[in-house]
Motif scaffolding. Sequence first.
Motif, PDB file in Angstrom:
ATOM      1  N   MET A 141     -15.659   4.047  -8.984  1.00  0.00           N
ATOM      2  CA  MET A 141     -15.044   2.572  -8.979  1.00  0.00           C
ATOM      3  C   MET A 141     -15.014   1.908  -7.909  1.00  0.00           C
ATOM      4  SD  MET A 141     -11.707   3.568 -11.768  1.00  0.00           S
ATOM      5  CE  MET A 141     -11.324   5.341 -11.332  1.00  0.00           C
ATOM      6  N   GLU A 142     -14.943   2.614  -6.631  1.00  0.00           N
ATOM      7  CA  GLU A 142     -15.138   1.787  -5.345  1.00  0.00           C
ATOM      8  C   GLU A 142     -16.404   1.319  -5.241  1.00  0.00           C
ATOM      9  OE1 GLU A 142     -13.972   5.291  -3.126  1.00  0.00           O
ATOM     10  OE2 GLU A 142     -11.850   4.925  -2.962  1.00  0.00           O
ATOM     11  N   ALA A 143     -17.459   1.933  -5.637  1.00  0.00           N
ATOM     12  CA  ALA A 143     -18.772   1.569  -5.663  1.00  0.00           C
ATOM     13  C   ALA A 143     -19.014   0.273  -6.423  1.00  0.00           C
ATOM     14  CB  ALA A 143     -19.945   2.689  -5.891  1.00  0.00           C
ATOM     15  N   ALA A 144     -18.136  -0.033  -7.335  1.00  0.00           N
ATOM     16  CA  ALA A 144     -18.300  -1.095  -8.325  1.00  0.00           C
ATOM     17  C   ALA A 144     -17.305  -2.125  -7.938  1.00  0.00           C
ATOM     18  CB  ALA A 144     -18.008  -0.708  -9.855  1.00  0.00           C
ATOM     19  N   GLY A 145     -16.670  -1.889  -6.696  1.00  0.00           N
ATOM     20  CA  GLY A 145     -15.835  -3.077  -6.192  1.00  0.00           C
ATOM     21  C   GLY A 145     -14.552  -2.988  -6.615  1.00  0.00           C
ATOM     22  N   MET A 146     -13.901  -1.777  -7.177  1.00  0.00           N
ATOM     23  CA  MET A 146     -12.678  -1.633  -7.388  1.00  0.00           C
ATOM     24  C   MET A 146     -11.687  -0.983  -6.328  1.00  0.00           C
ATOM     25  SD  MET A 146     -12.969  -0.512 -11.537  1.00  0.00           S
ATOM     26  CE  MET A 146     -11.440  -0.827 -12.012  1.00  0.00           C
ATOM     27  N   ARG A 147     -10.659  -1.303  -6.384  1.00  0.00           N
ATOM     28  CA  ARG A 147      -9.968  -0.692  -5.186  1.00  0.00           C
ATOM     29  C   ARG A 147      -8.700   0.266  -5.706  1.00  0.00           C
ATOM     30  NH1 ARG A 147     -13.858  -0.577  -2.875  1.00  0.00           N
ATOM     31  NH2 ARG A 147     -14.723  -2.453  -2.044  1.00  0.00           N
ATOM     32  N   CYS A 148      -8.391   1.276  -4.839  1.00  0.00           N
ATOM     33  CA  CYS A 148      -7.167   1.958  -5.475  1.00  0.00           C
ATOM     34  C   CYS A 148      -6.098   1.239  -4.952  1.00  0.00           C
ATOM     35  CB  CYS A 148      -7.185   3.083  -4.356  1.00  0.00           C
ATOM     36  SG  CYS A 148      -5.930   4.475  -5.102  1.00  0.00           S
ATOM     37  N   VAL A 149      -5.043   1.091  -5.897  1.00  0.00           N
ATOM     38  CA  VAL A 149      -4.009   0.100  -5.742  1.00  0.00           C
ATOM     39  C   VAL A 149      -2.628   1.078  -5.942  1.00  0.00           C
ATOM     40  CG1 VAL A 149      -4.963  -1.955  -6.476  1.00  0.00           C
ATOM     41  CG2 VAL A 149      -3.981  -0.506  -8.341  1.00  0.00           C
ATOM     42  N   ALA A 150      -2.733   2.360  -6.508  1.00  0.00           N
ATOM     43  CA  ALA A 150      -1.672   2.910  -6.553  1.00  0.00           C
ATOM     44  C   ALA A 150      -2.148   4.447  -6.870  1.00  0.00           C
ATOM     45  CB  ALA A 150      -0.612   2.665  -7.686  1.00  0.00           C
ATOM     46  N   GLU A 151      -1.249   5.514  -6.659  1.00  0.00           N
ATOM     47  CA  GLU A 151      -1.619   7.184  -6.808  1.00  0.00           C
ATOM     48  C   GLU A 151      -0.258   7.601  -7.236  1.00  0.00           C
ATOM     49  OE1 GLU A 151      -2.484  10.549  -3.910  1.00  0.00           O
ATOM     50  OE2 GLU A 151      -3.890   9.058  -4.068  1.00  0.00           O
ATOM     51  N   ASP A 152      -0.097   8.451  -8.273  1.00  0.00           N
ATOM     52  CA  ASP A 152       1.057   9.147  -8.749  1.00  0.00           C
ATOM     53  C   ASP A 152       0.666  10.736  -8.628  1.00  0.00           C
ATOM     54  OD1 ASP A 152      -0.531   9.784 -11.140  1.00  0.00           O
ATOM     55  OD2 ASP A 152       0.335   7.900 -11.943  1.00  0.00           O
ATOM     56  N   ASP A 153       1.443  11.510  -9.240  1.00  0.00           N
ATOM     57  CA  ASP A 153       1.200  13.072  -8.962  1.00  0.00           C
ATOM     58  C   ASP A 153      -0.036  13.468  -9.901  1.00  0.00           C
ATOM     59  OD1 ASP A 153       2.559  12.419 -11.588  1.00  0.00           O
ATOM     60  OD2 ASP A 153       3.437  14.289 -11.444  1.00  0.00           O
ATOM     61  N   ARG A 154      -0.485  12.686 -10.614  1.00  0.00           N
ATOM     62  CA  ARG A 154      -1.637  13.035 -11.459  1.00  0.00           C
ATOM     63  C   ARG A 154      -3.135  12.249 -11.075  1.00  0.00           C
ATOM     64  NH1 ARG A 154      -1.010  11.840 -16.839  1.00  0.00           N
ATOM     65  NH2 ARG A 154      -3.004  11.980 -16.923  1.00  0.00           N
ATOM     66  N   LEU A 155      -2.933  10.836 -11.035  1.00  0.00           N
ATOM     67  CA  LEU A 155      -3.757   9.881 -11.194  1.00  0.00           C
ATOM     68  C   LEU A 155      -4.014   8.945  -9.895  1.00  0.00           C
ATOM     69  CD1 LEU A 155      -3.463   8.699 -14.640  1.00  0.00           C
ATOM     70  CD2 LEU A 155      -4.940  10.226 -13.960  1.00  0.00           C
ATOM     71  N   ARG A 156      -5.288   8.289  -9.520  1.00  0.00           N
ATOM     72  CA  ARG A 156      -5.471   7.671  -8.649  1.00  0.00           C
ATOM     73  C   ARG A 156      -5.587   6.156  -9.630  1.00  0.00           C
ATOM     74  NH1 ARG A 156      -9.050   7.910  -3.479  1.00  0.00           N
ATOM     75  NH2 ARG A 156      -7.454   6.228  -2.983  1.00  0.00           N
ATOM     76  N   HIS A 157      -5.045   5.108  -9.390  1.00  0.00           N
ATOM     77  CA  HIS A 157      -5.206   3.891 -10.241  1.00  0.00           C
ATOM     78  C   HIS A 157      -6.005   2.726  -9.195  1.00  0.00           C
ATOM     79  CE1 HIS A 157      -2.185   5.170 -13.163  1.00  0.00           C
ATOM     80  NE2 HIS A 157      -1.742   5.873 -11.770  1.00  0.00           N
ATOM     81  N   PHE A 158      -7.391   2.377  -9.891  1.00  0.00           N
ATOM     82  CA  PHE A 158      -7.826   1.184  -9.575  1.00  0.00           C
ATOM     83  C   PHE A 158      -7.901  -0.113 -10.115  1.00  0.00           C
ATOM     84  CE2 PHE A 158      -9.475   5.255  -8.055  1.00  0.00           C
ATOM     85  CZ  PHE A 158      -9.945   5.117  -6.976  1.00  0.00           C
ATOM     86  N   TYR A 159      -8.053  -1.133  -9.336  1.00  0.00           N
ATOM     87  CA  TYR A 159      -8.075  -2.563  -9.889  1.00  0.00           C
ATOM     88  C   TYR A 159      -8.980  -3.380  -9.202  1.00  0.00           C
ATOM     89  CZ  TYR A 159      -6.090  -7.067 -11.370  1.00  0.00           C
ATOM     90  OH  TYR A 159      -6.065  -8.187 -11.800  1.00  0.00           O
ATOM     91  N   VAL A 160      -9.538  -4.315  -9.874  1.00  0.00           N
ATOM     92  CA  VAL A 160     -10.250  -5.574  -9.421  1.00  0.00           C
ATOM     93  C   VAL A 160      -9.874  -6.943 -10.199  1.00  0.00           C
ATOM     94  CG1 VAL A 160     -12.454  -5.261 -10.852  1.00  0.00           C
ATOM     95  CG2 VAL A 160     -12.564  -6.284  -8.666  1.00  0.00           C
ATOM     96  N   SER A 161      -9.793  -7.923  -9.451  1.00  0.00           N
ATOM     97  CA  SER A 161      -9.695  -9.021  -9.850  1.00  0.00           C
ATOM     98  C   SER A 161     -10.811  -9.725 -10.102  1.00  0.00           C
ATOM     99  CB  SER A 161      -9.074 -10.015  -8.808  1.00  0.00           C
ATOM    100  OG  SER A 161      -7.323  -9.632  -8.669  1.00  0.00           O
ATOM    101  N   LEU A 162     -11.025 -10.547 -11.298  1.00  0.00           N
ATOM    102  CA  LEU A 162     -12.219 -11.233 -11.453  1.00  0.00           C
ATOM    103  C   LEU A 162     -11.916 -12.910 -11.594  1.00  0.00           C
ATOM    104  CD1 LEU A 162     -13.509  -8.877 -14.443  1.00  0.00           C
ATOM    105  CD2 LEU A 162     -13.927  -8.904 -12.046  1.00  0.00           C
TER     106      LEU A 162
END
Length: 162
Positions: A141-162
């Motif tokens: 996801m980072e290589a595709a331009g998405m950035r980590c916007v949050a993390e919880d006890d199980r997951l890292r969440h990624f997002y990109v504005s288009l």
Amino acid sequence: MKIEPVATARLVLHPLSEGGAGRVVARQAGAGDRWGEEYPGDGDVRAATGFLRGLAERGDPGAFRPYEIRLDGVVVGGIGFHGPPDEIGVATVGYGLTPAVRGNGYASEALRALLEVARVAGVAGVKGDADLDNPASHRVMEAAGMRCVAEDDRLRHFYVSL
């Protein structure tokens, strides 16, 4: 609705049809299907099942569907949208490759192409997530331009504005 395949430098993202999704769910290749070893995986079956459910409930999602990832004409994984964008215009993506082709940059290449599909379709942004213990997916996801916007006890969440 006819959705065209999306070509990248090394891959073709081929839109999954209702019939193709049925074969993936059944794990039974049809005439003309060229499936790589270990395809479909459990994630592919879940995506195809969700796609079929969405077809029955909401109709054809257009570009917001699963796609087969084809390398030299052979299906080596899947990538796609979990459904149409939400009420604020954000679509959710997921992807996976067969073990034999991982580590070659194919997932990032496919994700960049899918993000372009979303941009052309007019979405506001795209989100995705990955288990904390899956740094390879974080790198995709980072290589595709998405950035980590949050993390919880199980997951890292990624997002990109288009």
